[in-house]
Write a protein that holds these residues in place. Sequence first.
Motif, short mmCIF file in Angstrom:
data_model
loop_
_atom_site.label_atom_id
_atom_site.label_comp_id
_atom_site.label_asym_id
_atom_site.label_seq_id
_atom_site.Cartn_x
_atom_site.Cartn_y
_atom_site.Cartn_z
N ALA A 147 55.59 -15.28 48.14
CA ALA A 147 56.10 -15.12 49.50
C ALA A 147 56.22 -16.45 50.21
CB ALA A 147 55.20 -14.16 50.28
N GLY A 148 55.23 -17.33 50.04
CA GLY A 148 55.27 -18.63 50.71
C GLY A 148 56.45 -19.46 50.30
N ASP A 149 56.81 -19.38 49.02
CA ASP A 149 57.97 -20.11 48.53
C ASP A 149 59.26 -19.60 49.18
OD1 ASP A 149 56.34 -21.58 46.83
OD2 ASP A 149 56.61 -20.18 45.16
N ALA A 150 59.42 -18.30 49.24
CA ALA A 150 60.62 -17.71 49.84
C ALA A 150 60.68 -18.02 51.33
CB ALA A 150 60.64 -16.20 49.60
N SER A 151 59.53 -18.02 51.98
CA SER A 151 59.48 -18.33 53.40
C SER A 151 60.00 -19.73 53.69
CB SER A 151 58.03 -18.20 53.90
OG SER A 151 57.90 -18.68 55.21
N SER A 152 59.48 -20.71 52.98
CA SER A 152 59.92 -22.10 53.20
C SER A 152 61.36 -22.30 52.76
CB SER A 152 58.98 -23.06 52.47
OG SER A 152 58.97 -22.81 51.07
N LEU A 153 61.75 -21.62 51.70
CA LEU A 153 63.13 -21.74 51.22
C LEU A 153 64.11 -21.22 52.25
CD1 LEU A 153 65.26 -22.28 49.02
CD2 LEU A 153 64.76 -19.99 48.11
N SER A 154 63.77 -20.12 52.91
CA SER A 154 64.70 -19.56 53.90
C SER A 154 64.96 -20.54 55.03
CB SER A 154 64.16 -18.24 54.45
OG SER A 154 62.97 -18.42 55.20
N VAL A 155 63.91 -21.23 55.48
CA VAL A 155 64.06 -22.21 56.55
C VAL A 155 64.86 -23.42 56.07
CG1 VAL A 155 62.84 -23.74 58.15
CG2 VAL A 155 61.90 -21.48 57.63
N LYS A 156 64.51 -23.91 54.90
CA LYS A 156 65.20 -25.08 54.35
C LYS A 156 66.68 -24.79 54.12
CE LYS A 156 65.29 -28.21 50.36
NZ LYS A 156 64.66 -28.58 49.07
N ALA A 157 66.97 -23.65 53.51
CA ALA A 157 68.36 -23.30 53.22
C ALA A 157 69.16 -23.10 54.49
CB ALA A 157 68.41 -22.06 52.34
N ALA A 158 68.55 -22.49 55.50
CA ALA A 158 69.25 -22.26 56.77
C ALA A 158 69.63 -23.59 57.42
CB ALA A 158 68.38 -21.44 57.71
N LYS A 159 68.72 -24.55 57.38
CA LYS A 159 69.01 -25.87 57.94
C LYS A 159 70.10 -26.57 57.14
CE LYS A 159 64.44 -26.82 59.93
NZ LYS A 159 63.21 -27.65 59.83
N GLN A 160 69.96 -26.53 55.83
CA GLN A 160 70.88 -27.25 54.97
C GLN A 160 72.29 -26.67 55.01
OE1 GLN A 160 69.32 -28.08 51.04
NE2 GLN A 160 71.36 -28.02 50.12
N LEU A 161 72.38 -25.34 55.06
CA LEU A 161 73.67 -24.66 55.01
C LEU A 161 74.21 -24.33 56.40
CD1 LEU A 161 72.75 -22.28 52.06
CD2 LEU A 161 74.17 -24.33 51.92
N ASN A 162 73.41 -24.62 57.42
CA ASN A 162 73.81 -24.42 58.82
C ASN A 162 74.23 -22.98 59.07
OD1 ASN A 162 74.27 -25.24 61.48
ND2 ASN A 162 76.43 -25.64 61.09
N THR A 163 73.35 -22.06 58.71
CA THR A 163 73.64 -20.65 58.87
C THR A 163 72.33 -19.89 58.99
OG1 THR A 163 74.89 -18.81 57.90
CG2 THR A 163 73.62 -20.16 56.38
#
Length: 271
Positions: A147-163
């Motif tokens: 869960a922790g991996d998915a949590s941080s990934l969601s934030v990182k991906a949102a910033k990177q992909l601007n969505t």
Amino acid sequence: MMSIQAELILEKVREQNPLVHNITNTVVTNFTANGLLALGASPVMAYAKEEVADMAKIAGAVVLNIGTLDERIVESMLIAGASANKHGVPVILDPVGAGATPYRTETAKMLAETLDIAVIRGNAAEVASLAGENWEIKGVDSGAVRAGDASSLSVKAAKQLNTVVVITGKTDFISDGERLFSCKNGHKLQTKVTGTGCLLSSVVGAFCAVEKEYVFAAAAAAAVYGCAAEAAVERLNRHEPGSFQIEFLNKLYNLEPKALRERMKLEEVLA
């Protein structure tokens, strides 16, 4: 607070009956259409490049799902997405199987980079492939993820992909890069019915059609969807996927606000 907001957004969908234009995969077309109808939205499945621009501009949302790709479908997705962007219609991308083959990965990345995407909804491996991370994937399913991996990934991906990014799993995570929500609603029987993830992407589209704060719309959609799944399972004498699929459609149709408030496990967490 979030339960009230989710309830209000669901009520808007049922009242406004938004048109959701789906360019989705052949495996899930019928289930997606029936699920949107049950929810209170109005589905349309239009694929021909000659009409997708016109359909997209009158829709409340456009959902692009790359589950069964070919050159013609990709062309139609680009035309529909461009029309939606021009007319202020939110575009939801479901990068089914991204990371499994170079073609899928490159197509998903191209769509994400070319179009203004309101929400990306996928499992951890699919989202990771768009963000340049290496995750295990088998076919169109991701491997186990903490869960922790998915949590941080969601934030990182949102910033990177601007969505806004929605990563679904045992716990769903929804982020716009600044805010982060976790949703623990749902049931394991969802993984035994083809197209439950794809339908969720279209439900996100219906919610985005009536709520322009897309991170709230996506979080509410995930919670309502998971609550409907839980309520459906409780109606079954035996936990079998065929019966669940039918009852799940019933619960998307008749999920009551009180049941939503009592069940919802959606909360904002630190990003």
